[in-house]
Design a protein around this motif. Structure first.
Motif, PDB file in Angstrom:
ATOM      1  N   ASP A 126      -7.933  16.971  34.434  1.00 54.17           N
ATOM      2  CA  ASP A 126      -8.978  16.028  33.432  1.00 54.17           C
ATOM      3  C   ASP A 126      -9.391  17.112  32.347  1.00 54.17           C
ATOM      4  O   ASP A 126      -8.935  18.374  32.099  1.00 54.17           O
ATOM      5  N   SER A 127     -10.114  16.642  31.390  1.00 55.78           N
ATOM      6  CA  SER A 127     -10.408  17.465  30.329  1.00 55.78           C
ATOM      7  C   SER A 127     -11.937  17.765  30.158  1.00 55.78           C
ATOM      8  O   SER A 127     -12.592  16.808  30.592  1.00 55.78           O
ATOM      9  N   ALA A 128     -12.367  18.932  29.676  1.00 56.60           N
ATOM     10  CA  ALA A 128     -13.385  19.281  29.812  1.00 56.60           C
ATOM     11  C   ALA A 128     -14.024  20.005  28.447  1.00 56.60           C
ATOM     12  O   ALA A 128     -13.177  20.683  27.745  1.00 56.60           O
ATOM     13  N   GLY A 129     -14.923  19.221  27.842  1.00 54.63           N
ATOM     14  CA  GLY A 129     -15.630  19.903  26.500  1.00 54.63           C
ATOM     15  C   GLY A 129     -17.047  20.306  26.762  1.00 54.63           C
ATOM     16  O   GLY A 129     -17.680  20.421  27.943  1.00 54.63           O
ATOM     17  N   LEU A 130     -17.519  21.203  25.934  1.00 58.73           N
ATOM     18  CA  LEU A 130     -18.848  21.997  25.870  1.00 58.73           C
ATOM     19  C   LEU A 130     -19.591  21.650  24.952  1.00 58.73           C
ATOM     20  O   LEU A 130     -18.973  21.670  23.708  1.00 58.73           O
ATOM     21  N   VAL A 131     -20.771  21.137  24.989  1.00 58.69           N
ATOM     22  CA  VAL A 131     -21.854  21.121  23.740  1.00 58.69           C
ATOM     23  C   VAL A 131     -23.005  21.853  24.122  1.00 58.69           C
ATOM     24  O   VAL A 131     -23.591  21.606  25.087  1.00 58.69           O
ATOM     25  N   ILE A 132     -23.304  22.727  23.263  1.00 58.35           N
ATOM     26  CA  ILE A 132     -24.516  23.597  23.363  1.00 58.35           C
ATOM     27  C   ILE A 132     -25.501  23.383  22.484  1.00 58.35           C
ATOM     28  O   ILE A 132     -25.194  23.078  21.195  1.00 58.35           O
ATOM     29  N   ASN A 139     -23.467  24.103  19.027  1.00 62.82           N
ATOM     30  CA  ASN A 139     -22.083  24.393  19.132  1.00 62.82           C
ATOM     31  C   ASN A 139     -21.502  23.396  19.812  1.00 62.82           C
ATOM     32  O   ASN A 139     -22.043  22.961  20.995  1.00 62.82           O
ATOM     33  N   SER A 140     -20.207  23.003  19.490  1.00 61.56           N
ATOM     34  CA  SER A 140     -19.421  22.033  20.317  1.00 61.56           C
ATOM     35  C   SER A 140     -18.051  22.449  20.475  1.00 61.56           C
ATOM     36  O   SER A 140     -17.588  22.917  19.487  1.00 61.56           O
ATOM     37  N   PHE A 141     -17.369  22.246  21.474  1.00 62.77           N
ATOM     38  CA  PHE A 141     -15.912  22.384  21.976  1.00 62.77           C
ATOM     39  C   PHE A 141     -15.325  21.136  22.415  1.00 62.77           C
ATOM     40  O   PHE A 141     -15.991  20.452  23.113  1.00 62.77           O
ATOM     41  N   PRO A 142     -14.291  20.700  21.690  1.00 61.52           N
ATOM     42  CA  PRO A 142     -13.455  19.466  22.132  1.00 61.52           C
ATOM     43  C   PRO A 142     -13.062  19.533  23.683  1.00 61.52           C
ATOM     44  O   PRO A 142     -12.653  20.832  23.963  1.00 61.52           O
ATOM     45  N   PRO A 143     -12.905  18.427  24.223  1.00 62.69           N
ATOM     46  CA  PRO A 143     -12.241  18.717  25.394  1.00 62.69           C
ATOM     47  C   PRO A 143     -10.855  19.428  25.661  1.00 62.69           C
ATOM     48  O   PRO A 143     -10.242  19.242  24.874  1.00 62.69           O
ATOM     49  N   VAL A 144     -10.873  20.140  26.808  1.00 61.38           N
ATOM     50  CA  VAL A 144      -9.455  20.884  26.830  1.00 61.38           C
ATOM     51  C   VAL A 144      -9.026  20.491  28.186  1.00 61.38           C
ATOM     52  O   VAL A 144      -9.723  20.148  29.339  1.00 61.38           O
ATOM     53  N   ARG A 145      -7.712  20.621  28.488  1.00 60.87           N
ATOM     54  CA  ARG A 145      -7.135  20.120  29.645  1.00 60.87           C
ATOM     55  C   ARG A 145      -6.730  21.211  30.467  1.00 60.87           C
ATOM     56  O   ARG A 145      -6.513  20.897  31.793  1.00 60.87           O
ATOM     57  N   SER A 146      -6.565  22.361  29.874  1.00 60.42           N
ATOM     58  CA  SER A 146      -5.749  23.339  30.739  1.00 60.42           C
ATOM     59  C   SER A 146      -7.112  24.677  31.124  1.00 60.42           C
ATOM     60  O   SER A 146      -7.755  24.718  30.106  1.00 60.42           O
ATOM     61  N   ILE A 147      -6.723  25.493  32.115  1.00 65.31           N
ATOM     62  CA  ILE A 147      -7.634  26.486  32.297  1.00 65.31           C
ATOM     63  C   ILE A 147      -7.788  27.378  31.282  1.00 65.31           C
ATOM     64  O   ILE A 147      -8.575  28.009  30.950  1.00 65.31           O
ATOM     65  N   ALA A 148      -6.343  27.641  30.831  1.00 67.05           N
ATOM     66  CA  ALA A 148      -6.009  28.540  29.808  1.00 67.05           C
ATOM     67  C   ALA A 148      -7.007  28.163  28.586  1.00 67.05           C
ATOM     68  O   ALA A 148      -7.469  29.189  28.028  1.00 67.05           O
ATOM     69  N   ASN A 149      -7.070  27.037  28.193  1.00 68.08           N
ATOM     70  CA  ASN A 149      -7.707  26.622  27.033  1.00 68.08           C
ATOM     71  C   ASN A 149      -9.274  26.703  27.348  1.00 68.08           C
ATOM     72  O   ASN A 149      -9.769  26.415  26.244  1.00 68.08           O
ATOM     73  N   LEU A 150      -9.718  26.997  28.269  1.00 70.90           N
ATOM     74  CA  LEU A 150     -10.967  27.116  28.911  1.00 70.90           C
ATOM     75  C   LEU A 150     -11.745  28.345  28.088  1.00 70.90           C
ATOM     76  O   LEU A 150     -12.967  28.330  28.026  1.00 70.90           O
ATOM     77  N   ARG A 151     -10.722  29.339  27.824  1.00 76.34           N
ATOM     78  CA  ARG A 151     -11.161  30.499  27.433  1.00 76.34           C
ATOM     79  C   ARG A 151     -12.478  30.647  26.158  1.00 76.34           C
ATOM     80  O   ARG A 151     -13.224  30.932  26.409  1.00 76.34           O
ATOM     81  N   PRO A 152     -12.143  29.628  25.026  1.00 75.18           N
ATOM     82  CA  PRO A 152     -13.194  29.730  24.227  1.00 75.18           C
ATOM     83  C   PRO A 152     -14.492  29.203  24.504  1.00 75.18           C
ATOM     84  O   PRO A 152     -15.501  29.650  24.192  1.00 75.18           O
ATOM     85  N   LEU A 153     -14.475  28.565  25.478  1.00 72.36           N
ATOM     86  CA  LEU A 153     -15.753  27.778  26.059  1.00 72.36           C
ATOM     87  C   LEU A 153     -16.386  28.767  26.882  1.00 72.36           C
ATOM     88  O   LEU A 153     -17.467  28.952  26.901  1.00 72.36           O
ATOM     89  N   LEU A 154     -15.540  29.430  27.726  1.00 72.49           N
ATOM     90  CA  LEU A 154     -16.288  30.466  28.770  1.00 72.49           C
ATOM     91  C   LEU A 154     -16.861  31.488  27.767  1.00 72.49           C
ATOM     92  O   LEU A 154     -17.871  32.039  28.331  1.00 72.49           O
TER      93      LEU A 154
END
Lengths: 295, 727
Positions: A126-132, A139-154
């Motif tokens: 699934d895809s996960a986004g982050l809104v701070i 700050n908000s990050f659009p949903p990403v689908r892969s763990i690799a793309n989670l990096r900026p969110l983390l």
């Protein structure tokens, strides 16, 4: 991807979360084929219902066995399955910096939770986004689908410093309008605001078809006062001060907190959302596991 | 009715009442500050709790303040006189019998008589359970009073009789000692209430002085000053302020002056009659005008005919106040006294003739006797001379004889007068000389035309009888033709000398005696001094000055004083009046009484007799009285000042005062009550918030049926009752 670099998603934590899944009660609209029910019919193995054949339908869709029994042209329809789009809404107001009895500040604890949920979502395709947010969306990050793309969110989680005041209602209203597709919103906050206003936001979300999971993170000392005597309390967000005789107010305070929690819980459940009271003393894995196994 | 604080000292603690408020406002308990995530929940519950807590806090504060206030009130012992009732009263009546009480109070009654009447009324008005004592401001040995409180009817009757014998004295009173004597009487009393009634005119000389360390009376003591007002008089008040005897030896057959000092203390010009009488029956009187606020000195002449102790009484008549009009003086006289001239007659020029113009001691009381240096010691011992005159040649011989020099020195120190000068026949300064003379002669200075001579110390005792009315010395236009200038030591006073400051006659005190060192011979060839009329007075003054053995037994006192010292080891003292007030007292020296009236008293201590000359206290005639609502002499002692009206009024007032309500116990109980309530409130359990009313659950009372064939359950809900809806 090496997870050792992430503060809030250490490898051992990620290992423990592996295999967990996160579901939703309602139908969601994902961008890709997935494991969650969609409000639309489409090609899948999950039977949905029948409908009468109308001109323009492909004759290939006619269920001939039904025609043989009833002499009517009907078409068999299937439930479309889609992926889940989830947004983690993370409260970074100054009250989240509070720490008294817990192992972490509420902020750190909330960051662990956010990282964990995002990891689970990406793990199940699934895809996960982050809104701070605090008073507004920081700050908000659009949903990403892969763990690799989670990096900026983390990495964004690691840079959070709790500041400002919280306005959950406003953020919920904004997100309800901005996100057009049915999504899951995981709100991680101490929810220290008027319960009525918070629930207005939740109802707005629900009205727009979104599903809300509310995780209220509180330090145990906030639920029951763990000190005695005369104390001058200074509110973290506003700097306001109040002198209280703790012994006089202890019971009244605990009762008021319970009443507040009850209101929030009931409001969320009324909107078919989830509510979970999280103590910073609790194991983070257990909290995530409790939500993950809810489906 | 009046309100009196019996322990007013505690009023200093009244600011303590503000202590709880100060602690509450400024010194609150140090609060722990701690950051907290939100005050939202406190704000939701505190409006109710906080208001209640604040009310409780202020209530506790009020109770604490009241607690301290009531405790202080209890300590202050407020008493409301004039209401309620109480038991017996112990009264001490202090009667001012000082000289000022001789003034007129009303009609022809003196203040003393009015005070005595008031005291009689107070004693007569005593109830059976009351006790009473009388204390005099001037402890008059002629009035015998019981030394403690008495409640016995017979003793009270005797006390009434004793009070009638109280007369005003001529002395000033000692307020502090009298007051402390009064409060000491309460020490062993079992009465619940104590009263001190002071009957006085509050004359300023006594009552306007702040006391030092005055003890407070026992708690429950009311002090009442009954001020007896003084009637203004149309006559001047002239007081005898002193009797001054000459500072010389008084010899039989030699006239001496007695200076009577008078002072008009009023604002009216006065003319009084001054009377005197002595022990030999001589008496005299003269009219003396004394302008207002002025002093006047009258000189009376006396000529004692016999040796021994004599006295003279002086008194004034015809003024407006009698208690400061008397004085008496005792003095000692001796027979004719020899003057020893050590050397030959021709060595002393006209000096022997000046000592006794007739040569036999008539008129002057001094008899010249010539002796050799070798005879000096024996002559001093046998003849007890008034003066020893030694010329320089003889002084060398005396100085060379250590026994003679020592005898001479002892004699001078005991009061003898020594004259040392050159011989009329010439000759240098003595060799060896005596160190303690205080002056050293220098080489002779001569001038045929003579040097003008000046008197340096006009105030010296030797010049007293040489002064005219303006204070100038009779000896004028003196010239010295030759003299030895004197080099003076530190304590030596130059009497005569030249304009350039060189002295030739000097005086030095050695012990009680005097040494006169002269740089010229008392001979016309040396100066014109022996030719002057005043020379006789100067020469005789040198012989008569100095002390006299036995004079230490004469003391001069003011009424109200007592003998300052008595010889150590004396066990019995007998005081007897010689003239004036009758007094005959025997007892231990340390209990000796004061002298209340003017006169001459003999104090017999074993073999020694001391003669005390006592004059009336001149301060007692001053007509200034304390007028305020308080009397400074009572210091911090709580007291009430009332203007005395009459004896009946004072008795009625005292009877009213005997009823009183003491607020000690009520204040204490109220304080205890405050403490109890404060303890209850301060330690009460914390208040709980009122829970908001629970919303009615619509499913309350619902009944659920079994599932039907489609698996649905039917829920039936009763409509809520009206009362529940209202709730």
């Amino acid at each position: 991807m090496s997870t050792s670099a992430y503060k809030f998603l250490p490898p051992q934590f990620a290992d423990r979360l592996r295999g967990l899944g996160l579901g939703v009660r309602g139908r969601v609209e994902g961008g890709t084929q997935g494991a969650h029910r969609s409000p639309h019919q489409g090609a899948s193995v999950e039977f949905s219902d029948f409908r009468e054949y109308v001109r323009g339908d492909s004759p290939q869709l006619i269920d001939w066995s039904v025609y043989a029994r009833s002499d009517k042209y009907v078409i068999r329809r299937y439930q479309e399955e889609t992926s889940l789009r989830a947004f983690v809404l993370l409260d970074t107001s100054e009250s989240m910096a509070f720490k008294e009895e817990g192992a972490h500040t509420k902020m750190d604890y909330a960051c662990y939770l956010a990282a964990g949920f995002m990891y689970i979502l990406c793990s199940q395709a699934d895809s996960a986004g982050l809104v701070i947010f605090n008073e507004g969306i920081k700050n908000s990050f659009p949903p990403v689908r892969s763990i690799a793309n989670l990096r900026p969110l983390l990495l964004a989680l690691e840079g959070i410093k709790p500041t400002g005041r919280s306005n959950i209602e406003d953020v919920l209203h904004k997100m309800a309008e901005q996100v057009k597709t049915r999504s899951l919103f995981i709100v991680i906050s101490d929810c220290l605001a008027d319960s009525t206003s918070i629930l207005r936001g939740v109802r707005h979300m629900h009205h727009n078809g979104h599903e809300v999971t509310m995780l209220q993170v509180l330090d145990p000392a906030e639920m029951y006062l763990n000190f005695t005597g005369l104390a001058e309390l200074k509110e973290l967000e506003t700097g306001e001060r109040m002198v209280i005789e703790v012994d006089d107010l202890k019971d009244a305070y605990a009762a008021e907190v319970q009443r507040f929690i009850g209101e929030l819980r009931k409001g969320c459940l009324d909107c078919r959302g989830d509510y979970q009271l999280v103590s910073t003393k609790a194991e983070i894995d257990d909290v995530i596991r409790a939500r993950a196994t809810m489906v | 009715m009046n309100f009196v604080l019996l322990n007013p000292l505690f009023t200093w603690l009244l600011p303590l009442v503000a202590a709880p408020v100060i602690f509450h406002l400024f010194l609150r308990i140090r609060k722990r500050q701690r950051p907290f995530s939100t005050l939202m929940f406190f704000q939701r519950i505190s409006p109710r709790l906080s208001a209640r807590r604040k009310v409780k806090e202020w209530l506790v504060l009020l109770l604490r303040t009241l607690l301290i206030l009531f405790l202080l009130l209890a300590l202050l012992r407020p008493v409301w006189y004039g209401v309620g009732s109480t038991g017996g009263v112990a009264q001490v009546i202090v009667i001012d019998n000082s000289g000022s009480m001789a003034g007129i109070a009303r009609g022809d009654k003196t203040k003393m008589q009015v005070a005595v009447e008031a005291a009689q009324a107070l004693i007569g008005g005593q109830r059976e359970k009351d006790s009473v004592a009388v204390v005099l401001l001037v402890n008059d040995p002629n009035v015998t009073l019981p030394t403690g409180l008495t409640s016995d009817k017979k003793e009270k009757s005797e006390l009434l009789g004793a009070v009638t014998r109280i007369k005003e004295t001529e002395a000033s009173g000692a307020i502090q000692q009298t007051f402390e004597r009064a409060i000491a009487m309460f020490e062993n009393s079992a009465s619940p209430r104590f009263e001190i009634h002071i009957l006085t005119d509050t004359q300023e000389v006594e009552w306007n002085k702040a006391p030092v360390g005055l003890r407070n009376p026992r708690s429950g003591t009311g002090v009442y000053v009954h001020r007896i007002t003084t009637l203004a008089t149309a006559n001047a008040n002239v007081a005898v302020t002193g009797l001054a005897l000459p500072e010389k030896k008084i010899l039989v057959g030699r006239k001496f002056p007695l200076r009577v000092e008078l002072r008009n203390t009023s604002e009216i010009d006065g003319s009084v009659r001054l009377n005197w009488a002595d022990d030999l029956g001589n008496k005299g009187t003269q009219e003396v005008p004394v302008p207002k606020r002025e002093d006047k000195t009258v000189v009376l002449g006396f000529e004692p005919a016999t040796p021994g102790i004599h006295w003279v009484n002086v008194w004034v008549e015809g003024d407006g106040f009698p208690s400061d009009n008397k004085a008496a003086a005792a003095f000692s006289t001796t027979e004719k006294r020899p003057v020893l001239f050590v050397g030959k007659d021709e060595d002393f020029g006209l000096f022997p003739m000046a000592i006794s113009p007739s040569g036999d001691g008539r008129f002057s009381g001094l008899l010249p006797v010539f002796v050799t240096p070798a005879e000096l010691v024996k002559a001093i011992d046998e003849k007890k001379p008034a003066l020893v005159a030694v010329n320089w040649a003889a002084m060398g011989a005396v100085a060379g004889d250590s026994a003679a020099a020592a005898t001479l020195k002892v004699w001078v120190e005991r009061g003898g007068s020594l004259f040392v000068g050159p011989s009329s026949l010439g000759g240098g300064p003595p060799t060896p000389t005596i160190e303690w003379l205080g002056a050293t002669p220098e080489p002779l200075v001569q001038a045929e035309q003579g040097f003008p001579v000046l008197a340096f110390q006009k105030g010296a005792a030797v010049f007293v009888e040489l002064k005219d009315e303006r204070g100038d010395i009779f000896l004028r236009n003196l010239k010295a033709f030759k003299f030895h200038p004197l080099k003076l030591e530190e304590k030596t006073t130059a009497l005569f000398g030249l304009e350039d400051g060189r002295a030739f006659l000097a005086e030095r005190a050695v012990g009680k005696g005097l040494v006169f060192t002269c740089g010229l011979a008392l001979d016309p060839l040396w100066s014109t001094l022996p030719l002057k009329g005043g020379f006789l007075a100067l020469a005789q003054s040198m012989a008569l000055l100095g002390g006299e053995a036995g004079e230490e037994n004469l003391v001069s006192l003011t009424a109200g004083d007592r003998l300052l010292t008595v010889p150590p080891g004396a066990t019995n003292l007998h005081l007897q009046s010689i003239t004036g007030n009758l007094l005959d007292w025997k007892g231990e020296p340390n209990k000796r009484p004061i002298f209340p009236l003017a006169g001459v008293y003999a104090a017999q201590l074993g073999a020694q007799t001391i003669y005390a000359s006592v004059r009336s206290s001149p301060r007692e005639g001053e007509a200034q009285f304390v007028k305020g609502a308080t009397v400074p002499a009572l210091g911090t002692v709580a007291h009430v000042v009332r203007t005395f009206d009459n004896a009946d009024a004072i008795l009625a007032e005292v009877r009213k005062l005997s009823r009183a309500v003491d607020f000690f116990l009520p204040a204490l109980l109220l304080g205890f009550l405050c403490l109890m309530i404060e303890g209850f409130l301060a330690n009460a359990k914390p208040m709980k918030p009122v829970a908001p009313p629970a919303k009615p659950n619509p499913l309350d009372g619902a009944t659920v049926a079994k599932p039907d064939e489609f698996g649905f359950m039917k829920v039936s809900v009763k409509p809520p009752e009206k009362a529940a809806v209202k709730a």
